[in-house]
Design an enzyme around this catalytic site. Sequence first.
Site, short mmCIF file in Angstrom:
data_model
loop_
_atom_site.label_atom_id
_atom_site.label_comp_id
_atom_site.label_asym_id
_atom_site.label_seq_id
_atom_site.Cartn_x
_atom_site.Cartn_y
_atom_site.Cartn_z
N GLN A 1 -3.29 4.15 1.24
CA GLN A 1 -2.37 3.84 2.28
C GLN A 1 -1.04 4.45 2.03
OE1 GLN A 1 -2.57 0.08 3.85
NE2 GLN A 1 -0.54 0.05 4.71
N ASP A 2 -0.43 4.01 0.53
CA ASP A 2 0.69 4.64 0.13
C ASP A 2 0.71 4.25 -1.32
OD1 ASP A 2 1.15 1.64 0.28
OD2 ASP A 2 3.32 1.78 0.69
N PRO A 3 1.72 4.90 -2.11
CA PRO A 3 1.58 5.02 -3.53
C PRO A 3 2.03 3.45 -4.23
CG PRO A 3 2.92 7.00 -2.65
CD PRO A 3 2.66 5.83 -1.63
N VAL B 1 0.95 7.88 3.44
CA VAL B 1 2.13 7.80 3.26
C VAL B 1 2.37 8.27 1.83
CG1 VAL B 1 4.12 6.47 3.20
CG2 VAL B 1 2.29 5.96 5.02
N ASN C 1 4.62 0.21 1.66
CA ASN C 1 4.54 0.37 2.95
C ASN C 1 5.86 0.61 3.78
OD1 ASN C 1 2.45 1.10 4.70
ND2 ASN C 1 2.65 -0.79 5.69
#
Length: 219
Positions: free
Chosen positions: A61-63, A122, A131
């Site tokens: 999803q994201d870091p 992302v 997020n």
Amino acid sequence: MKKTDWSQPLRNRLAEGYFPKMIEFINQTYQEGKIYPPENQIFRAIELTPLAQTKVIIVGQDPYPQPGKAQGLAFSYPATFKVNRPDSIVNIQKELREEGFSKEDSDLTAWAEQGVLLLNAVLTVPEFASNAHAGKIWEPLTDEIIKIASDDERPKVFILWGGFARKKAKLIDGSKHLILEAAHPSPLSASRGFFGSHPFSKTNDFLVQTGQSPIDWSK
């Protein structure tokens, strides 16, 4: 973004004004606050794993939003942090052991170097604000990366964990590639379909069946 064999296909597919907007977003956000990963690691996934070598795509999803932990690779976590590892990577390690692979550290760089594209949808995150960059700039780029990988002639494995990643299945040609969908490895869902899903051995079985070398998941 360093030039790789992803570069030209991305420029061919994305709208003409996309890259200037992306550069503006990067410059502005990194000037205004603490953003992860370090700016020189934003595109590390496609820099470490060229299209020509990509055999597996794992979508995140994201870091990680904590200082020093994001590496530009989905789910990867620095091996220097021996304690308080994210529960998701701990659960990935548990599933690896269940499948007969011994992966003691949480740094997944060696996977990337073997052809596993560890792609977050992302690519950046503000400190402690998971997020927060969703919907800002990155999804057109990362969706196209998935589409380019799908359009490539070599059969690949796409590993989609959790509802967010599973939405990307519509971008993939399932008649040519293996799509493995399961629950996310987070504590909230790992026991509801991630544990026991055997994504790593299934991936290697498919790679061997299609004449490709398996991944050494223990590295």
